[in-house]
Write a protein that holds these residues in place. Structure first.
Motif, mmCIF file in Angstrom:
data_model
loop_
_atom_site.group_PDB
_atom_site.id
_atom_site.type_symbol
_atom_site.label_atom_id
_atom_site.label_comp_id
_atom_site.label_asym_id
_atom_site.label_seq_id
_atom_site.Cartn_x
_atom_site.Cartn_y
_atom_site.Cartn_z
ATOM 1 N N LYS A 11 12.154 6.936 -2.802
ATOM 2 C CA LYS A 11 12.998 7.863 -2.035
ATOM 3 C C LYS A 11 14.201 7.165 -1.401
ATOM 4 C CE LYS A 11 9.619 9.077 0.611
ATOM 5 N NZ LYS A 11 8.640 8.208 -0.088
ATOM 6 N N GLU A 34 12.761 10.278 8.535
ATOM 7 C CA GLU A 34 11.679 10.653 9.462
ATOM 8 C C GLU A 34 10.401 9.950 9.018
ATOM 9 O OE1 GLU A 34 11.186 14.865 9.855
ATOM 10 O OE2 GLU A 34 13.168 15.131 10.722
ATOM 11 N N ARG A 67 10.695 15.013 14.828
ATOM 12 C CA ARG A 67 11.565 15.910 14.057
ATOM 13 C C ARG A 67 12.423 16.772 14.977
ATOM 14 N NH1 ARG A 67 7.709 17.544 10.595
ATOM 15 N NH2 ARG A 67 8.264 15.604 9.561
ATOM 16 N N LEU A 146 -0.739 5.259 7.527
ATOM 17 C CA LEU A 146 -0.847 6.352 6.560
ATOM 18 C C LEU A 146 -1.130 5.815 5.157
ATOM 19 C CD1 LEU A 146 -0.395 9.467 7.173
ATOM 20 C CD2 LEU A 146 0.282 7.931 8.995
ATOM 21 N N GLU A 147 -0.518 4.693 4.826
ATOM 22 C CA GLU A 147 -0.748 4.109 3.495
ATOM 23 C C GLU A 147 -2.210 3.682 3.339
ATOM 24 O OE1 GLU A 147 3.862 2.543 3.053
ATOM 25 O OE2 GLU A 147 2.277 1.107 3.515
HETATM 26 P P1 TYD Z 1 8.073 6.284 5.114
HETATM 27 O O1 TYD Z 1 9.203 6.066 6.022
HETATM 28 O O2 TYD Z 1 8.341 6.948 3.810
HETATM 29 O O3 TYD Z 1 7.291 4.924 4.888
HETATM 30 P P2 TYD Z 1 7.892 3.545 4.330
HETATM 31 O O4 TYD Z 1 8.927 3.072 5.292
HETATM 32 O O5 TYD Z 1 6.643 2.702 4.302
HETATM 33 O O6 TYD Z 1 8.465 3.879 2.990
HETATM 34 O O7 TYD Z 1 6.992 7.221 5.835
HETATM 35 C C1 TYD Z 1 6.145 6.767 6.767
HETATM 36 C C2 TYD Z 1 4.775 7.395 6.596
HETATM 37 O O8 TYD Z 1 4.648 8.545 7.440
HETATM 38 C C3 TYD Z 1 4.436 7.835 5.192
HETATM 39 O O9 TYD Z 1 3.177 7.279 4.856
HETATM 40 C C4 TYD Z 1 4.298 9.319 5.293
HETATM 41 C C5 TYD Z 1 4.021 9.587 6.731
HETATM 42 N N1 TYD Z 1 4.517 10.882 7.245
HETATM 43 C C6 TYD Z 1 3.601 11.857 7.613
HETATM 44 O O10 TYD Z 1 2.380 11.671 7.474
HETATM 45 N N2 TYD Z 1 4.058 13.032 8.148
HETATM 46 C C7 TYD Z 1 5.381 13.281 8.327
HETATM 47 O O11 TYD Z 1 5.765 14.358 8.823
HETATM 48 C C8 TYD Z 1 6.322 12.261 7.947
HETATM 49 C C9 TYD Z 1 7.791 12.491 8.145
HETATM 50 C C10 TYD Z 1 5.846 11.069 7.408
#
Ligand code: TYD
Length: 212
Positions: A11, A34, A67, A146-147
Protein backbone atom coordinates in the motif's frame (compact mmCIF):
# COMPACT_ATOMS: atom_id res chain seq x y z
CA UNK A 1 -8.89 8.17 -1.96
CA UNK A 2 -7.71 5.32 0.23
CA UNK A 3 -5.57 2.21 -0.03
CA UNK A 4 -6.58 -0.92 1.85
CA UNK A 5 -5.30 -4.45 2.17
CA UNK A 6 -3.36 -6.79 4.38
CA UNK A 7 0.07 -6.18 5.82
CA UNK A 8 2.82 -6.48 3.23
CA UNK A 9 0.48 -5.83 0.26
CA UNK A 10 2.45 -2.78 -0.93
CA UNK A 11 0.00 0.00 0.00
CA UNK A 12 2.66 2.53 0.97
CA UNK A 13 4.60 1.98 -2.26
CA UNK A 14 1.48 2.50 -4.35
CA UNK A 15 0.36 5.51 -2.31
CA UNK A 16 3.75 7.19 -2.90
CA UNK A 17 3.72 6.34 -6.61
CA UNK A 18 0.26 7.85 -7.06
CA UNK A 19 1.21 10.95 -5.08
CA UNK A 20 4.30 11.47 -7.27
CA UNK A 21 2.28 11.12 -10.43
CA UNK A 22 -0.43 13.56 -9.35
CA UNK A 23 2.14 16.08 -8.12
CA UNK A 24 3.88 15.89 -11.50
CA UNK A 25 0.53 16.97 -12.97
CA UNK A 26 0.54 20.00 -10.69
CA UNK A 27 -1.94 18.77 -8.08
CA UNK A 28 -1.53 19.43 -4.40
CA UNK A 29 -1.41 16.00 -2.75
CA UNK A 30 -1.70 15.20 0.94
CA UNK A 31 -0.24 11.76 1.54
CA UNK A 32 -1.24 10.45 4.92
CA UNK A 33 -2.07 7.29 6.84
CA UNK A 34 -4.08 5.69 9.62
CA UNK A 35 -3.39 5.20 12.36
CA UNK A 36 -0.91 8.03 12.89
CA UNK A 37 -1.66 10.82 10.40
CA UNK A 38 -1.51 13.53 13.08
CA UNK A 39 0.65 14.15 16.18
CA UNK A 40 -2.13 12.77 18.41
CA UNK A 41 -2.48 9.88 15.95
CA UNK A 42 1.22 9.06 16.32
CA UNK A 43 0.65 8.56 20.06
CA UNK A 44 -2.44 6.43 19.45
CA UNK A 45 -0.54 4.39 16.86
CA UNK A 46 2.21 3.68 19.35
CA UNK A 47 -0.33 2.50 21.95
CA UNK A 48 -2.29 0.42 19.42
CA UNK A 49 0.59 -1.29 17.67
CA UNK A 50 3.45 -1.40 20.15
CA UNK A 51 1.79 -1.24 23.57
CA UNK A 52 0.29 -3.86 25.84
CA UNK A 53 -2.92 -5.77 25.26
CA UNK A 54 -5.89 -3.55 24.27
CA UNK A 55 -9.44 -4.72 24.83
CA UNK A 56 -11.12 -5.23 21.39
CA UNK A 57 -13.84 -2.61 22.05
CA UNK A 58 -11.23 -0.15 23.23
CA UNK A 59 -9.27 -0.96 20.06
CA UNK A 60 -12.28 0.03 17.90
CA UNK A 61 -12.63 3.31 19.76
CA UNK A 62 -8.93 4.15 19.61
CA UNK A 63 -8.82 3.63 15.84
CA UNK A 64 -12.01 5.70 15.58
CA UNK A 65 -10.49 8.44 17.75
CA UNK A 66 -7.41 8.52 15.53
CA UNK A 67 -9.68 8.74 12.47
CA UNK A 68 -11.94 11.46 13.89
CA UNK A 69 -8.98 13.67 14.68
CA UNK A 70 -7.28 12.88 11.36
CA UNK A 71 -10.36 13.78 9.32
CA UNK A 72 -11.17 16.92 11.28
CA UNK A 73 -7.68 18.35 11.46
CA UNK A 74 -6.02 17.18 8.23
CA UNK A 75 -8.30 15.50 5.66
CA UNK A 76 -11.27 17.89 5.55
CA UNK A 77 -9.17 21.05 5.43
CA UNK A 78 -7.11 19.54 2.59
CA UNK A 79 -10.20 18.53 0.59
CA UNK A 80 -11.76 21.93 1.15
CA UNK A 81 -8.78 23.68 -0.42
CA UNK A 82 -8.91 21.32 -3.40
CA UNK A 83 -6.02 19.00 -2.55
CA UNK A 84 -6.06 15.30 -3.35
CA UNK A 85 -5.93 13.22 -0.18
CA UNK A 86 -4.31 9.79 -0.39
CA UNK A 87 -4.61 7.82 2.82
CA UNK A 88 -2.82 4.56 3.53
CA UNK A 89 -5.77 2.83 5.31
CA UNK A 90 -9.06 4.37 6.37
CA UNK A 91 -12.40 3.26 7.82
CA UNK A 92 -12.56 0.00 5.84
CA UNK A 93 -9.55 -1.25 7.84
CA UNK A 94 -11.60 -0.92 11.02
CA UNK A 95 -14.56 -2.72 9.47
CA UNK A 96 -12.29 -5.57 8.28
CA UNK A 97 -9.82 -5.84 11.19
CA UNK A 98 -12.03 -5.00 14.17
CA UNK A 99 -15.46 -5.86 12.70
CA UNK A 100 -14.51 -9.21 11.15
CA UNK A 101 -10.98 -9.99 12.41
CA UNK A 102 -11.96 -9.33 16.04
CA UNK A 103 -15.53 -10.46 15.37
CA UNK A 104 -17.18 -7.35 16.80
CA UNK A 105 -19.68 -6.95 13.94
CA UNK A 106 -18.94 -5.08 10.71
CA UNK A 107 -22.08 -2.91 10.77
CA UNK A 108 -21.54 -1.64 14.27
CA UNK A 109 -17.88 -0.87 13.69
CA UNK A 110 -18.76 0.93 10.47
CA UNK A 111 -21.37 3.05 12.25
CA UNK A 112 -18.83 4.09 14.88
CA UNK A 113 -16.33 5.13 12.22
CA UNK A 114 -18.93 6.99 10.18
CA UNK A 115 -19.96 8.87 13.30
CA UNK A 116 -16.30 9.65 14.00
CA UNK A 117 -15.75 11.10 10.54
CA UNK A 118 -19.10 12.80 9.99
CA UNK A 119 -19.81 10.36 7.17
CA UNK A 120 -16.75 11.06 5.03
CA UNK A 121 -16.07 8.24 2.56
CA UNK A 122 -13.39 8.08 -0.16
CA UNK A 123 -14.42 8.52 -3.80
CA UNK A 124 -12.07 5.64 -4.65
CA UNK A 125 -10.72 2.83 -2.47
CA UNK A 126 -8.06 0.52 -3.87
CA UNK A 127 -7.83 -2.93 -2.31
CA UNK A 128 -4.43 -4.54 -2.81
CA UNK A 129 -5.51 -8.10 -2.28
CA UNK A 130 -2.93 -10.60 -1.05
CA UNK A 131 -2.89 -14.03 0.53
CA UNK A 132 -1.85 -13.35 4.16
CA UNK A 133 0.71 -16.16 3.98
CA UNK A 134 2.45 -14.27 1.19
CA UNK A 135 2.05 -10.94 3.00
CA UNK A 136 3.79 -12.31 6.06
CA UNK A 137 6.88 -13.23 4.04
CA UNK A 138 7.10 -9.63 2.77
CA UNK A 139 7.17 -8.02 6.23
CA UNK A 140 10.38 -6.67 7.65
CA UNK A 141 11.21 -5.93 11.31
CA UNK A 142 9.43 -7.20 14.41
CA UNK A 143 5.70 -7.87 13.86
CA UNK A 144 3.38 -5.35 15.56
CA UNK A 145 0.40 -6.29 17.77
CA UNK A 146 -2.00 -6.65 14.82
CA UNK A 147 0.51 -8.54 12.67
CA UNK A 148 0.81 -11.06 15.53
CA UNK A 149 -2.95 -11.67 15.61
CA UNK A 150 -2.79 -15.08 13.91
CA UNK A 151 -3.63 -16.74 10.60
CA UNK A 152 -7.39 -17.03 11.13
CA UNK A 153 -7.64 -13.37 12.02
CA UNK A 154 -5.85 -12.38 8.82
CA UNK A 155 -7.91 -14.73 6.68
CA UNK A 156 -11.15 -13.25 8.07
CA UNK A 157 -9.83 -9.76 7.47
CA UNK A 158 -8.97 -10.51 3.84
CA UNK A 159 -12.40 -12.07 3.22
CA UNK A 160 -14.06 -9.02 4.79
CA UNK A 161 -12.22 -6.61 2.49
CA UNK A 162 -13.18 -8.66 -0.57
CA UNK A 163 -16.83 -8.92 0.46
CA UNK A 164 -17.01 -5.20 1.16
CA UNK A 165 -15.44 -4.37 -2.21
CA UNK A 166 -17.93 -6.61 -3.98
CA UNK A 167 -20.85 -4.80 -2.36
CA UNK A 168 -19.74 -1.39 -3.61
CA UNK A 169 -17.89 -1.68 -6.95
CA UNK A 170 -18.48 2.02 -7.61
CA UNK A 171 -16.03 2.93 -4.87
CA UNK A 172 -13.65 -0.04 -4.87
CA UNK A 173 -10.94 -1.20 -7.24
CA UNK A 174 -9.62 -4.67 -6.34
CA UNK A 175 -6.13 -5.50 -7.58
CA UNK A 176 -3.98 -8.59 -7.23
CA UNK A 177 -1.09 -7.33 -5.11
CA UNK A 178 1.31 -9.85 -6.66
CA UNK A 179 1.24 -7.93 -9.98
CA UNK A 180 4.37 -5.90 -10.80
CA UNK A 181 4.56 -2.53 -9.02
CA UNK A 182 4.38 -0.48 -12.25
CA UNK A 183 1.39 -2.40 -13.51
CA UNK A 184 -0.47 -1.84 -10.25
CA UNK A 185 0.40 1.86 -10.35
CA UNK A 186 -1.01 2.18 -13.87
CA UNK A 187 -4.33 0.57 -12.82
CA UNK A 188 -4.56 2.81 -9.77
CA UNK A 189 -3.88 5.97 -11.74
CA UNK A 190 -6.41 5.06 -14.43
CA UNK A 191 -9.12 4.53 -11.84
CA UNK A 192 -8.37 7.69 -9.89
CA UNK A 193 -8.29 9.71 -13.13
CA UNK A 194 -11.59 8.15 -14.24
CA UNK A 195 -13.20 9.17 -10.96
CA UNK A 196 -12.81 12.71 -12.32
CA UNK A 197 -12.31 15.83 -10.15
CA UNK A 198 -9.93 14.27 -7.67
CA UNK A 199 -11.28 16.17 -4.69
CA UNK A 200 -15.03 15.63 -4.67
CA UNK A 201 -17.63 17.56 -2.76
CA UNK A 202 -16.92 17.38 0.95
CA UNK A 203 -19.91 16.78 3.19
CA UNK A 204 -20.02 18.85 6.35
CA UNK A 205 -19.33 16.92 9.55
CA UNK A 206 -23.03 16.89 10.35
CA UNK A 207 -24.32 15.67 6.97
CA UNK A 208 -24.43 12.21 5.44
CA UNK A 209 -21.90 10.21 3.44
CA UNK A 210 -19.63 12.01 0.99
CA UNK A 211 -16.39 11.58 -0.83
CA UNK A 212 -12.76 12.15 -0.01
P1 TYD B 1 -0.09 -0.17 8.82
O1 TYD B 1 0.25 1.25 9.00
O2 TYD B 1 -0.56 -0.61 7.48
O3 TYD B 1 1.11 -1.08 9.31
P2 TYD B 1 2.63 -1.05 8.79
O4 TYD B 1 3.20 0.29 9.11
O5 TYD B 1 3.22 -2.17 9.60
O6 TYD B 1 2.54 -1.30 7.32
O7 TYD B 1 -1.28 -0.55 9.82
C1 TYD B 1 -1.09 -0.77 11.13
C2 TYD B 1 -1.95 -1.92 11.61
O8 TYD B 1 -3.18 -1.43 12.16
C3 TYD B 1 -2.31 -2.94 10.56
O9 TYD B 1 -1.97 -4.22 11.07
C4 TYD B 1 -3.79 -2.84 10.44
C5 TYD B 1 -4.25 -2.23 11.72
N1 TYD B 1 -5.47 -1.40 11.63
C6 TYD B 1 -6.63 -1.84 12.25
O10 TYD B 1 -6.67 -2.94 12.83
N2 TYD B 1 -7.74 -1.04 12.22
C7 TYD B 1 -7.75 0.17 11.61
O11 TYD B 1 -8.77 0.88 11.60
C8 TYD B 1 -6.53 0.62 10.98
C9 TYD B 1 -6.50 1.96 10.30
C10 TYD B 1 -5.41 -0.20 11.01
Amino acid sequence: MSFEGGDGAGKSTQARALADRLRALGREVVLTREPGGTPLGVELRQALLHGDHVDPRAEVLLYAADRAHHVASLVRPALERGAVVITDRYLDSSVAYQGSGRDLGADEVERISLWATGGLLPAVTVLLDLDPDVGRTRLTGDPDRLERAGDDFHRRTRAAFLARAEQDPGRWLVLDATLPVDELAAHVFARVAAAGGFADAVPSASSGAGAA
